[in-house]
Write a protein that holds these residues in place. Structure first.
Motif, PDB file in Angstrom:
ATOM      1  N   LYS A 267      27.323  53.076  51.959  1.00 37.27           N
ATOM      2  CA  LYS A 267      26.647  51.933  51.429  1.00 37.27           C
ATOM      3  C   LYS A 267      25.817  52.298  50.247  1.00 37.27           C
ATOM      4  CE  LYS A 267      23.850  49.791  54.682  1.00 37.27           C
ATOM      5  NZ  LYS A 267      23.201  50.039  55.605  1.00 37.27           N
ATOM      6  N   ILE A 268      25.178  53.208  49.943  1.00 32.20           N
ATOM      7  CA  ILE A 268      24.249  53.510  48.773  1.00 32.20           C
ATOM      8  C   ILE A 268      25.390  53.830  47.489  1.00 32.20           C
ATOM      9  CG2 ILE A 268      23.010  55.463  47.724  1.00 32.20           C
ATOM     10  CD1 ILE A 268      21.615  55.807  50.367  1.00 32.20           C
ATOM     11  N   GLY A 269      26.445  54.435  47.837  1.00 33.98           N
ATOM     12  CA  GLY A 269      27.704  54.707  46.737  1.00 33.98           C
ATOM     13  C   GLY A 269      28.022  53.434  46.299  1.00 33.98           C
ATOM     14  N   ILE A 270      28.631  52.446  47.194  1.00 38.92           N
ATOM     15  CA  ILE A 270      29.463  51.333  46.719  1.00 38.92           C
ATOM     16  C   ILE A 270      28.657  50.030  46.377  1.00 38.92           C
ATOM     17  CG2 ILE A 270      29.814  50.418  49.065  1.00 38.92           C
ATOM     18  CD1 ILE A 270      32.619  50.282  48.352  1.00 38.92           C
ATOM     19  N   MET A 271      27.349  50.102  46.794  1.00 41.15           N
ATOM     20  CA  MET A 271      26.702  48.759  46.603  1.00 41.15           C
ATOM     21  C   MET A 271      26.324  48.539  45.256  1.00 41.15           C
ATOM     22  SD  MET A 271      23.007  49.637  48.368  1.00 41.15           S
ATOM     23  CE  MET A 271      21.852  50.885  47.479  1.00 41.15           C
ATOM     24  N   GLY A 272      26.081  49.488  44.535  1.00 41.75           N
ATOM     25  CA  GLY A 272      25.951  49.277  42.682  1.00 41.75           C
ATOM     26  C   GLY A 272      26.894  48.945  42.260  1.00 41.75           C
ATOM     27  N   PRO A 273      28.167  49.658  42.386  1.00 46.89           N
ATOM     28  CA  PRO A 273      29.283  49.126  41.631  1.00 46.89           C
ATOM     29  C   PRO A 273      29.766  47.713  41.841  1.00 46.89           C
ATOM     30  CG  PRO A 273      29.624  51.585  42.345  1.00 46.89           C
ATOM     31  CD  PRO A 273      28.338  50.991  42.877  1.00 46.89           C
ATOM     32  N   LEU A 274      29.779  47.561  43.380  1.00 49.21           N
ATOM     33  CA  LEU A 274      30.252  46.172  43.753  1.00 49.21           C
ATOM     34  C   LEU A 274      29.274  45.086  43.240  1.00 49.21           C
ATOM     35  CD1 LEU A 274      31.908  46.598  47.164  1.00 49.21           C
ATOM     36  CD2 LEU A 274      32.978  46.437  44.672  1.00 49.21           C
ATOM     37  N   ALA A 275      28.091  45.428  43.130  1.00 51.41           N
ATOM     38  CA  ALA A 275      26.853  44.352  42.722  1.00 51.41           C
ATOM     39  C   ALA A 275      27.318  43.790  41.145  1.00 51.41           C
ATOM     40  CB  ALA A 275      25.669  44.983  42.644  1.00 51.41           C
ATOM     41  N   GLY A 276      27.752  45.110  40.204  1.00 55.90           N
ATOM     42  CA  GLY A 276      28.118  44.645  38.914  1.00 55.90           C
ATOM     43  C   GLY A 276      29.168  43.524  38.961  1.00 55.90           C
ATOM     44  N   ILE A 277      30.188  44.072  39.726  1.00 59.73           N
ATOM     45  CA  ILE A 277      31.448  43.421  39.850  1.00 59.73           C
ATOM     46  C   ILE A 277      31.213  42.005  40.375  1.00 59.73           C
ATOM     47  CG2 ILE A 277      33.862  43.086  40.752  1.00 59.73           C
ATOM     48  CD1 ILE A 277      33.839  46.177  40.895  1.00 59.73           C
ATOM     49  N   GLY A 278      30.409  42.112  41.401  1.00 55.74           N
ATOM     50  CA  GLY A 278      30.129  40.686  42.060  1.00 55.74           C
ATOM     51  C   GLY A 278      29.197  39.787  41.059  1.00 55.74           C
ATOM     52  N   ASP A 279      28.309  40.408  40.287  1.00 55.83           N
ATOM     53  CA  ASP A 279      27.587  39.557  39.321  1.00 55.83           C
ATOM     54  C   ASP A 279      28.254  39.073  38.390  1.00 55.83           C
ATOM     55  OD1 ASP A 279      25.220  39.938  40.855  1.00 55.83           O
ATOM     56  OD2 ASP A 279      24.598  41.605  39.467  1.00 55.83           O
ATOM     57  N   THR A 280      29.556  39.816  37.848  1.00 56.96           N
ATOM     58  CA  THR A 280      30.317  39.359  36.807  1.00 56.96           C
ATOM     59  C   THR A 280      31.121  38.195  37.231  1.00 56.96           C
ATOM     60  OG1 THR A 280      30.235  41.741  35.669  1.00 56.96           O
ATOM     61  CG2 THR A 280      32.007  40.145  35.102  1.00 56.96           C
ATOM     62  N   ILE A 281      31.777  38.673  38.554  1.00 61.38           N
ATOM     63  CA  ILE A 281      32.873  37.366  38.724  1.00 61.38           C
ATOM     64  C   ILE A 281      32.065  36.393  39.683  1.00 61.38           C
ATOM     65  CG2 ILE A 281      34.792  37.229  40.394  1.00 61.38           C
ATOM     66  CD1 ILE A 281      35.521  40.089  39.691  1.00 61.38           C
ATOM     67  N   GLY A 282      31.255  36.743  40.453  1.00 59.75           N
ATOM     68  CA  GLY A 282      30.596  35.631  41.350  1.00 59.75           C
ATOM     69  C   GLY A 282      29.743  34.762  40.829  1.00 59.75           C
TER      70      GLY A 282
END
Length: 266
Positions: free
Chosen positions: A98-113
Motif C-alpha cells: 500500500k505504501i509503495g503503490i498509493m503515491g504513484p497511483l495518486a498522481g495518476i488518479g489526480d491527472t486522469i480522475g
C-alpha cells in the motif's frame, strides 16, 4: 489465519460501496486509514474467524494510508487479494504494498480522475449546453454514473490482480495517460473557437476604401484573436504565476475598456 481465498465479487463490491460512504472519515495522523478500515471491516471479519488474527489485520488496516479517493478502491482490492492469499503472515507485505503503490497511483488518479477526463467530458457537455442542446446534461450524467460504476468495480479488478498489479499496469497506464493528455488538449483547443468569443471592431480607412480588421484576421486564420487571447492568458498564469481570480478581473476590466473604445465588439 485465512486458509485459501474466501472473498467473492459481492464482498469486493460491498467494500467499494462502504468506501463511497465512509470516505469522509479522515484524520491528520493516519489520513484515510479510518475510511479504509471501515470499507474492509466486514471482509476482514470473513477472512479471519479467529478474533486475534482479525484484530491484527484491522490494526494493520488502520496504519497510515492516503491516495486519490477515486483510485483508492483499486489499491484496496489489490491489498485484499494479497492478504486473502497470504493470511495474517502477509500483513507487513500488505502494508508495504500500500505504501509503495498509493503515491504513484495518486498522481495518476489526480491527472486522469480530477483533471483530464472530467475536463474533456465537462467541456463537451458545457459546449452542447451553451448551444441549447439538451444532450449535454445527459452526456455529463452518463459520464458521472459510468465513473461511479468503475469505482465500484475497481476493488474487484484490484483483488484479481493482487501483487501482479504493478507488472500488469505499468506500461498500459503510461500509454493511457499520454492518450488522455492528447485527447484533452485536442478537445480544449477545439473549444476555443466555439466558446471564446473575441472580435475587434477596428477598421482601416484609406481614401474611399474601408476595410474591417476582423475580416482580414479571419482571412489569415479564423478565430485568431480567441487563440491569441487564450495563449496570452496561459502565459501569464503559467509563466508569471498570475492568480486565476486576478486574471478574471483583468479580463473583465480589459473587456469594459475595449468595448467602450470600440476595440472589441460582441
Amino acid at each position: 489465519m485465512s486458509k485459501g481465498k474466501v472473498l467473492t465479487k459481492k464482498d469486493c463490491r460491498t467494500a467499494a460501496k462502504r468506501w463511497l460512504i465512509g470516505i469522509s472519515t479522515f484524520n491528520y495522523e493516519t489520513q484515510l486509514a479510518p475510511s479504509y478500515a471501515f470499507a474492509v471491516y466486514p471482509l476482514l471479519r470473513k477472512m479471519y474467524p479467529d478474533d486475534e488474527d482479525f484484530k491484527a489485520s484491522l490494526l494493520n488496516a488502520m496504519r497510515y494510508y492516503n491516495t486519490m479517493p477515486w483510485i483508492s478502491p483499486f489499491v484496496m482490492g489489490a491489498a485484499l487479494g494479497i492478504e486473502d492469499d497470504g493470511g495474517v503472515e502477509s500483513l507487513e507485505a500488505v502494508n508495504n504494498f500500500k505504501i509503495g503503490i498509493m503515491g504513484p497511483l495518486a498522481g495518476i488518479g489526480d491527472t486522469i480522475g480530477w483533471a483530464m477526463i472530467p475536463t474533456i467530458f465537462g467541456s463537451i457537455a458545457a459546449s452542447m449546453g451553451m448551444q441549447g442542446n439538451p444532450l449535454g446534461i445527459f452526456l455529463w450524467a452518463a459520464f458521472t454514473f459510468a465513473f461511479l460504476a468503475v469505482r465500484i468495480l475497481e476493488v474487484e479488478w484490484g483483488y484479481n490482480m493482487g501483487i501482479n498489479v504493478v507488472t500488469k499496469l505499468g506500461k498500459p497506464i503510461t500509454v493511457f495517460t499520454e492518450a488522455c493528455s492528447v485527447l484533452g488538449l485536442t478537445v480544449v483547443g477545439s473549444l476555443i473557437s466555439s466558446v471564446v468569443k473575441l472580435q475587434t471592431g477596428i477598421t482601416y480607412t484609406n481614401g474611399d476604401v474601408t476595410m474591417k480588421v476582423q475580416e482580414l484576421l479571419d482571412g489569415v486564420m479564423p478565430s485568431l484573436l480567441p487563440v491569441a487571447a487564450v495563449a496570452l492568458i496561459y502565459y501569464f498564469m503559467n509563466k508569471k504565476k498570475v492568480k486565476m481570480t486576478h486574471m478574471i478581473l483583468i479580463i473583465i476590466i480589459l473587456s469594459w475598456i475595449g468595448a467602450a473604445c470600440g476595440i472589441f465588439t460582441a
